[in-house]
Scaffold this active site. Structure first.
Site, PDB file in Angstrom:
ATOM      1  N   SER A  55       3.137  -2.255  -9.384  1.00 27.84           N
ATOM      2  CA  SER A  55       2.465  -1.601  -8.591  1.00 27.84           C
ATOM      3  C   SER A  55       0.899  -2.069  -8.804  1.00 27.84           C
ATOM      4  O   SER A  55       0.705  -2.452  -9.847  1.00 27.84           O
ATOM      5  CB  SER A  55       2.252   0.178  -8.921  1.00 27.84           C
ATOM      6  OG  SER A  55       3.573   0.805  -8.515  1.00 27.84           O
ATOM      7  N   GLU A  62     -14.572  -3.219   1.434  1.00 26.00           N
ATOM      8  CA  GLU A  62     -14.105  -2.470   2.580  1.00 26.00           C
ATOM      9  C   GLU A  62     -13.182  -1.668   2.695  1.00 26.00           C
ATOM     10  O   GLU A  62     -12.533  -1.067   3.591  1.00 26.00           O
ATOM     11  CB  GLU A  62     -13.857  -3.995   3.688  1.00 26.00           C
ATOM     12  CG  GLU A  62     -14.942  -4.794   3.865  1.00 26.00           C
ATOM     13  CD  GLU A  62     -14.914  -5.782   2.757  1.00 26.00           C
ATOM     14  OE1 GLU A  62     -16.052  -6.708   2.990  1.00 26.00           O
ATOM     15  OE2 GLU A  62     -13.968  -6.118   1.778  1.00 26.00           O
ATOM     16  N   SER A  63     -12.463  -1.386   1.489  1.00 20.04           N
ATOM     17  CA  SER A  63     -11.514  -0.401   1.102  1.00 20.04           C
ATOM     18  C   SER A  63     -10.452  -0.816   0.233  1.00 20.04           C
ATOM     19  O   SER A  63     -10.967  -1.181  -1.186  1.00 20.04           O
ATOM     20  CB  SER A  63     -10.841   0.240   2.381  1.00 20.04           C
ATOM     21  OG  SER A  63     -10.250   1.600   1.907  1.00 20.04           O
ATOM     22  N   HIS A  68       3.513  -1.575  -3.980  1.00 20.16           N
ATOM     23  CA  HIS A  68       4.452  -1.087  -4.911  1.00 20.16           C
ATOM     24  C   HIS A  68       5.978  -1.885  -4.691  1.00 20.16           C
ATOM     25  O   HIS A  68       6.366  -1.911  -3.413  1.00 20.16           O
ATOM     26  CB  HIS A  68       4.726   0.329  -4.589  1.00 20.16           C
ATOM     27  CG  HIS A  68       3.388   1.008  -4.657  1.00 20.16           C
ATOM     28  ND1 HIS A  68       3.077   1.593  -6.057  1.00 20.16           N
ATOM     29  CD2 HIS A  68       2.722   1.559  -3.713  1.00 20.16           C
ATOM     30  CE1 HIS A  68       1.719   2.022  -5.693  1.00 20.16           C
ATOM     31  NE2 HIS A  68       1.431   2.143  -4.346  1.00 20.16           N
ATOM     32  N   CYS A  83     -12.151  -1.154   6.266  1.00 21.57           N
ATOM     33  CA  CYS A  83     -13.318  -0.514   7.003  1.00 21.57           C
ATOM     34  C   CYS A  83     -14.196  -1.712   7.580  1.00 21.57           C
ATOM     35  O   CYS A  83     -14.246  -2.713   7.097  1.00 21.57           O
ATOM     36  CB  CYS A  83     -14.153   0.378   6.198  1.00 21.57           C
ATOM     37  SG  CYS A  83     -13.077   1.817   5.392  1.00 21.57           S
TER      38      CYS A  83
END
Length: 131
Positions: A55, A62-63, A68, A83
């Site tokens: 993971s 920007e985010s 996973h 974003c």
């Protein structure tokens, strides 16, 4: 429809099973995908599970991008959330599709923070930061 961000949920199938179990390679791959889309990498973290699976998250200005993996199935679940208009999450998608050697993929694109929502202010509210 205008929104604050795009969030692509990806399922990659038939991936390189050895690669899906290499934490350091996946971390580098996610960071490279972010750079390919012209995102700004802030921090990255991956965790290797035992006996297999990884993971990981790359926080971008920007985010974020996350992965996973289930090497035993040749499968990776990936979130690509960006974003603004400067970063294109689809560039991340195509980069990862190629690097993971996915034979097939499915996607869902969500618009986050839709600006025509009655619950979202159309002008940013002033924010006061406590000292």
């Amino acid at each position: 429809m205008e929104s604050l961000g795009k969030h692509i949920l990806v399922e990659y199938y038939g991936c390189d099973v050895n690669l899906l179990n290499k934490a350091s390679a996946l971390k580098e791959m996610l960071e490279d995908a972010a750079r390919e889309a012209r995102a700004t990498v802030v921090e990255s973290f991956v965790h290797q599970f035992s006996p297999f699976g990884v993971s990981g998250v790359v926080v971008i200005a920007e985010s974020h991008l996350t992965i996973h993996t289930w090497p035993e199935y040749g499968y990776a679940a990936v979130d690509l959330f960006t974003c603004g208009d400067e970063v294109d999450p689809w560039k991340c998608y195509y980069y990862l599709h190629d690097k993971l050697k996915a034979k097939q993929a499915t996607t869902i694109e969500l618009r986050r923070g839709t600006l025509d929502s009655p619950f979202l202010r159309h002008k940013p509210a002033p924010v006061k930061v406590a000292a």
